[in-house]
Scaffold this active site. Structure first.
Site, PDB file in Angstrom:
ATOM      1  N   ASP A   1       0.839  -1.205   0.000  1.00 34.94           N
ATOM      2  CA  ASP A   1       0.000   0.000   0.000  1.00 34.94           C
ATOM      3  C   ASP A   1       0.872   1.251   0.000  1.00 34.94           C
ATOM      4  O   ASP A   1       1.570   1.521   0.971  1.00 34.94           O
ATOM      5  CB  ASP A   1      -0.900   0.008   1.249  1.00 34.94           C
ATOM      6  CG  ASP A   1      -1.849   1.193   1.254  1.00 34.94           C
ATOM      7  OD1 ASP A   1      -2.965   1.059   0.715  1.00 34.94           O
ATOM      8  OD2 ASP A   1      -1.461   2.270   1.765  1.00 34.94           O
TER       9      ASP A   1
ATOM     10  N   TYR B   1       2.884   9.815  -0.664  1.00 28.76           N
ATOM     11  CA  TYR B   1       3.993   9.273   0.152  1.00 28.76           C
ATOM     12  C   TYR B   1       5.348   9.510  -0.526  1.00 28.76           C
ATOM     13  O   TYR B   1       6.397   9.302   0.065  1.00 28.76           O
ATOM     14  CB  TYR B   1       3.825   7.757   0.418  1.00 28.76           C
ATOM     15  CG  TYR B   1       2.548   7.349   1.112  1.00 28.76           C
ATOM     16  CD1 TYR B   1       1.680   8.283   1.661  1.00 28.76           C
ATOM     17  CD2 TYR B   1       2.212   5.998   1.216  1.00 28.76           C
ATOM     18  CE1 TYR B   1       0.502   7.889   2.286  1.00 28.76           C
ATOM     19  CE2 TYR B   1       1.037   5.592   1.846  1.00 28.76           C
ATOM     20  CZ  TYR B   1       0.184   6.546   2.368  1.00 28.76           C
ATOM     21  OH  TYR B   1      -0.978   6.149   2.980  1.00 28.76           O
TER      22      TYR B   1
ATOM     23  N   LYS C   1      -2.683   5.758  -4.372  1.00 22.40           N
ATOM     24  CA  LYS C   1      -3.797   6.680  -4.098  1.00 22.40           C
ATOM     25  C   LYS C   1      -3.602   8.018  -4.794  1.00 22.40           C
ATOM     26  O   LYS C   1      -2.474   8.475  -4.968  1.00 22.40           O
ATOM     27  CB  LYS C   1      -3.931   6.907  -2.580  1.00 22.40           C
ATOM     28  CG  LYS C   1      -3.897   5.636  -1.769  1.00 22.40           C
ATOM     29  CD  LYS C   1      -4.149   5.883  -0.291  1.00 22.40           C
ATOM     30  CE  LYS C   1      -3.772   4.646   0.512  1.00 22.40           C
ATOM     31  NZ  LYS C   1      -2.341   4.563   0.853  1.00 22.40           N
TER      32      LYS C   1
ATOM     33  N   HIS D   1      -7.639   9.399  -2.174  1.00 24.51           N
ATOM     34  CA  HIS D   1      -6.998   9.411  -0.849  1.00 24.51           C
ATOM     35  C   HIS D   1      -7.832  10.108   0.228  1.00 24.51           C
ATOM     36  O   HIS D   1      -7.855   9.687   1.375  1.00 24.51           O
ATOM     37  CB  HIS D   1      -5.630  10.106  -0.979  1.00 24.51           C
ATOM     38  CG  HIS D   1      -4.638   9.721   0.061  1.00 24.51           C
ATOM     39  ND1 HIS D   1      -3.289   9.629  -0.188  1.00 24.51           N
ATOM     40  CD2 HIS D   1      -4.780   9.403   1.372  1.00 24.51           C
ATOM     41  CE1 HIS D   1      -2.660   9.284   0.921  1.00 24.51           C
ATOM     42  NE2 HIS D   1      -3.538   9.145   1.886  1.00 24.51           N
TER      43      HIS D   1
ATOM     44  N   LYS E   1       2.679  -1.145   8.919  1.00 19.09           N
ATOM     45  CA  LYS E   1       3.954  -0.660   8.378  1.00 19.09           C
ATOM     46  C   LYS E   1       5.076  -0.972   9.357  1.00 19.09           C
ATOM     47  O   LYS E   1       4.929  -0.768  10.577  1.00 19.09           O
ATOM     48  CB  LYS E   1       3.873   0.848   8.142  1.00 19.09           C
ATOM     49  CG  LYS E   1       5.201   1.538   7.830  1.00 19.09           C
ATOM     50  CD  LYS E   1       5.825   2.200   9.051  1.00 19.09           C
ATOM     51  CE  LYS E   1       7.204   2.759   8.787  1.00 19.09           C
ATOM     52  NZ  LYS E   1       7.870   3.218  10.032  1.00 19.09           N
TER      53      LYS E   1
ATOM     54  N   ASN F   1       4.394  -9.413  12.412  1.00 20.19           N
ATOM     55  CA  ASN F   1       3.076  -8.931  11.983  1.00 20.19           C
ATOM     56  C   ASN F   1       2.426  -9.869  10.959  1.00 20.19           C
ATOM     57  O   ASN F   1       1.223  -9.785  10.724  1.00 20.19           O
ATOM     58  CB  ASN F   1       3.196  -7.516  11.383  1.00 20.19           C
ATOM     59  CG  ASN F   1       3.674  -6.496  12.403  1.00 20.19           C
ATOM     60  OD1 ASN F   1       3.655  -6.753  13.602  1.00 20.19           O
ATOM     61  ND2 ASN F   1       4.130  -5.342  11.944  1.00 20.19           N
TER      62      ASN F   1
HETATM   63  P1  NAP Z   1       0.814   1.731  11.881  1.00 18.28           P
HETATM   64  O1  NAP Z   1       0.988   0.576  10.946  1.00 18.28           O
HETATM   65  O2  NAP Z   1      -0.348   1.792  12.797  1.00 18.28           O
HETATM   66  O3  NAP Z   1       2.075   1.859  12.823  1.00 18.28           O
HETATM   67  C1  NAP Z   1       3.383   1.889  12.340  1.00 18.28           C
HETATM   68  C2  NAP Z   1       4.317   2.081  13.538  1.00 18.28           C
HETATM   69  O4  NAP Z   1       4.300   0.907  14.354  1.00 18.28           O
HETATM   70  C3  NAP Z   1       5.731   2.328  13.115  1.00 18.28           C
HETATM   71  O5  NAP Z   1       6.288   3.265  14.029  1.00 18.28           O
HETATM   72  C4  NAP Z   1       6.407   0.966  13.303  1.00 18.28           C
HETATM   73  O6  NAP Z   1       7.773   1.157  13.618  1.00 18.28           O
HETATM   74  C5  NAP Z   1       5.638   0.389  14.475  1.00 18.28           C
HETATM   75  N1  NAP Z   1       5.519  -1.069  14.456  1.00 18.28           N
HETATM   76  C6  NAP Z   1       5.203  -1.865  13.389  1.00 18.28           C
HETATM   77  N2  NAP Z   1       5.126  -3.144  13.763  1.00 18.28           N
HETATM   78  C7  NAP Z   1       5.405  -3.189  15.094  1.00 18.28           C
HETATM   79  C8  NAP Z   1       5.490  -4.238  16.040  1.00 18.28           C
HETATM   80  N3  NAP Z   1       5.239  -5.501  15.690  1.00 18.28           N
HETATM   81  N4  NAP Z   1       5.817  -3.920  17.316  1.00 18.28           N
HETATM   82  C9  NAP Z   1       6.063  -2.624  17.677  1.00 18.28           C
HETATM   83  N5  NAP Z   1       6.004  -1.583  16.809  1.00 18.28           N
HETATM   84  C10 NAP Z   1       5.665  -1.870  15.535  1.00 18.28           C
HETATM   85  O7  NAP Z   1       0.854   3.133  11.082  1.00 18.28           O
HETATM   86  P2  NAP Z   1       0.731   3.617   9.580  1.00 18.28           P
HETATM   87  O8  NAP Z   1       1.994   3.368   8.841  1.00 18.28           O
HETATM   88  O9  NAP Z   1       0.235   5.009   9.639  1.00 18.28           O
HETATM   89  O10 NAP Z   1      -0.446   2.724   8.944  1.00 18.28           O
HETATM   90  C11 NAP Z   1      -0.232   1.595   8.131  1.00 18.28           C
HETATM   91  C12 NAP Z   1      -0.403   1.928   6.657  1.00 18.28           C
HETATM   92  O11 NAP Z   1      -1.709   2.450   6.402  1.00 18.28           O
HETATM   93  C13 NAP Z   1       0.515   3.052   6.152  1.00 18.28           C
HETATM   94  O12 NAP Z   1       1.848   2.647   5.992  1.00 18.28           O
HETATM   95  C14 NAP Z   1      -0.190   3.441   4.878  1.00 18.28           C
HETATM   96  O13 NAP Z   1       0.092   2.510   3.846  1.00 18.28           O
HETATM   97  C15 NAP Z   1      -1.652   3.366   5.304  1.00 18.28           C
HETATM   98  N6  NAP Z   1      -2.172   4.695   5.751  1.00 18.28           N
HETATM   99  C16 NAP Z   1      -3.162   5.276   5.013  1.00 18.28           C
HETATM  100  C17 NAP Z   1      -3.701   6.488   5.398  1.00 18.28           C
HETATM  101  C18 NAP Z   1      -4.806   7.099   4.575  1.00 18.28           C
HETATM  102  O14 NAP Z   1      -5.157   8.270   4.800  1.00 18.28           O
HETATM  103  N7  NAP Z   1      -5.370   6.366   3.640  1.00 18.28           N
HETATM  104  C19 NAP Z   1      -3.228   7.149   6.547  1.00 18.28           C
HETATM  105  C20 NAP Z   1      -2.220   6.535   7.283  1.00 18.28           C
HETATM  106  C21 NAP Z   1      -1.709   5.315   6.896  1.00 18.28           C
HETATM  107  P3  NAP Z   1       8.980   0.539  12.707  1.00 18.28           P
HETATM  108  O15 NAP Z   1       8.718   0.899  11.274  1.00 18.28           O
HETATM  109  O16 NAP Z   1      10.191   1.199  13.294  1.00 18.28           O
HETATM  110  O17 NAP Z   1       8.942  -0.936  12.965  1.00 18.28           O
END
Ligand code: NAP
Length: 280
Positions: free
Chosen positions: A44, A49, A74, A107, A228, A238
Site C-alpha cells: 500500500d 507518500y 492513491k 486518498h 507498516k 506482523n
Molecule cells: P501503523 O501501521 O499503525 O504503525 C506503524 C508504527 O508501528 C511504526 O512506528 C512501526 O515502527 C511500528 N511497528 C510496526 N510493527 C510493530 C510491532 N510488531 N511492534 C512494535 N512496533 C511496531 O501506522 P501507519 O503506517 O500510519 O499505517 C499503516 C499503513 O496504512 C501506512 O503505511 C499506509 O500505507 C496506510 N495509511 C493510510 C492512510 C490514509 O489516509 N489512507 C493514513 C495513514 C496510513 P517501525 O517501522 O520502526 O517498525
C-alpha cells in the site's frame, strides 16, 4: 495468504504492508523487498507518500509473477478532477513501472472527487486498473458517490484500530458490499498501544505479541490490514497471525477500548479540510 473478494470479483490479500512515512527511497525499497521475502503480497503506497518509485523498484527486484502481487496507490487531493486524475494516474504508473494497477483509491474525500471517479471508472473499463475505491470517506459521502455513479467503490480505507474501532462504518460498508480496509492498525503507536494492559493480557494468554493480537482482531472482522514496519523482525511478527484465534472474552476486552474517536484528526473539521486541501 487469505484473500477477500471485492465487489467486482477481484481478490485482495487480507493482510498487506504499508509504506507511509518511509520517505528514504533506499529504505523504502529495502523494506518492500524484505516484506516480499517475509511473504507479504499486498503493498500500500500513495502518490502523496513520494515513494512509488522505490516500491516499483522493489517489485521488479523481487521478480514475483505479476498476478501474485497486489499494488495499491492513491490519488492526492490536489490531483482531483477528471483531467488531473488521468494525468496523476499516468504519473503514478510511470513511477511504479506498472502497466496495470490492482487498486486505485481517492486518498481523501475532498476536491472534485466526482470528476476523479469518472476518470477512474474509465480507467477501470480500459483495463488499466483492476479495482477502484476510496479512503477516509464517511458513510454519507460514500453513499453520495455510489448513488450518482455506475461503479460502486470496491474498498474504503479508513483509520481502524482498537481505540477507533469503526463499528458503525464497518456495518455500513458490509451492508453495501464495500471492503473495509484499516489504516494505522497500531494507531502509529499512540495511546502507548503496545503496552496497553488489556492487550498485553490477551497477548500473554495466547503466547503472541500485542501487534499480533491487534492484527488478528482486524482480520477476524474481515478487515484488510496493512501494518507498516521498516524492521524485518517486526514484518515477520506482523505476518504470523494465522495460527491462533481470539475468544469472546478477548473480543469483549478489546471492544471496551474503543474511544469512537480518531487518534489523529477529524476529517470533518474545516481546518483539516483546508489544510489537506492545500497540501501539494
Ligand atoms: P501503523 O501501521 O499503525 O504503525 C506503524 C508504527 O508501528 C511504526 O512506528 C512501526 O515502527 C511500528 N511497528 C510496526 N510493527 C510493530 C510491532 N510488531 N511492534 C512494535 N512496533 C511496531 O501506522 P501507519 O503506517 O500510519 O499505517 C499503516 C499503513 O496504512 C501506512 O503505511 C499506509 O500505507 C496506510 N495509511 C493510510 C492512510 C490514509 O489516509 N489512507 C493514513 C495513514 C496510513 P517501525 O517501522 O520502526 O517498525
Amino acid at each position: 495468504m487469505k484473500d477477500v473478494v471485492l465487489n467486482n470479483g477481484v481478490k485482495m490479500p487480507l493482510l498487506g504492508f504499508g509504506v507511509y512515512q518511509v520517505t528514504d527511497l533506499a529504505e523504502c525499497q529495502r523494506s518492500v523487498e524484505e516484506a516480499f521475502r517475509v511473504g507479504y503480497r499486498l503493498i500500500d503506497t500513495a502518490a502523496a507518500y513520494r515513494n512509488e518509485e522505490a516500491v516499483g523498484r522493489a517489485i521488479r527486484q523481487a521478480g514475483l509473477p505479476r498476478d501474485e502481487v497486489f499494488v495499491t496507490t492513491k490519488l492526492w487531493v490536489a490531483d482531483t478532477g477528471y483531467e488531473k486524475t488521468r494525468r496523476a494516474f499516468d504519473l503514478s504508473m510511470k513511477q511504479l513501472g506498472l502497466d496495470v494497477l490492482d487498486l486505485y483509491l481517492i486518498h481523501q474525500p475532498y476536491g472534485d472527487v466526482y470528476g476523479s471517479w469518472r476518470a477512474m471508472q474509465e480507467l477501470l473499463r480500459e483495463g488499466r486498473i483492476r479495482a477502484i475505491g476510496v479512503s477516509n470517506f464517511q458513510p454519507d459521502r460514500l453513499m453520495d458517490l455510489m448513488v450518482h455513479n455506475e461503479v460502486a467503490p470496491a474498498v474504503n480505507q479508513i483509520e481502524t484500530h482498537p481505540f477507533h474501532q469503526q463499528a458503525e462504518a464497518h456495518a455500513f460498508l458490509t451492508d453495501n458490499g464495500v471492503q473495509h480496509e484499516s489504516w494505522g492498525p497500531f494507531a502509529e503507536g499512540k495511546h502507548d498501544i503496545f503496552r496497553n494492559p488489556q492487550l498485553v493480557n490477551i497477548a500473554t494468554k495466547h503466547g503472541k505479541t500485542v501487534a499480533q493480537v491487534i492484527l488478528r482482531w482486524l482480520v477476524e472482522r474481515n478487515i484488510v490490514a496493512i501494518p507498516k514496519s521498516v524492521r524485518r523482525e517486526r514484518m515477520a511478527e506482523n505476518f504470523a497471525i494465522f495460527d491462533f484465534a481470539l475468544d469472546d472474552e478477548d473480543k469483549a476486552a478489546i471492544a471496551a477500548l474503543d474511544t469512537k474517536t480518531s487518534s489523529f484528526f477529524d476529517h470533518r473539521d474545516p481546518k483539516i479540510v483546508k489544510w489537506l486541501g492545500q497540501r501539494k
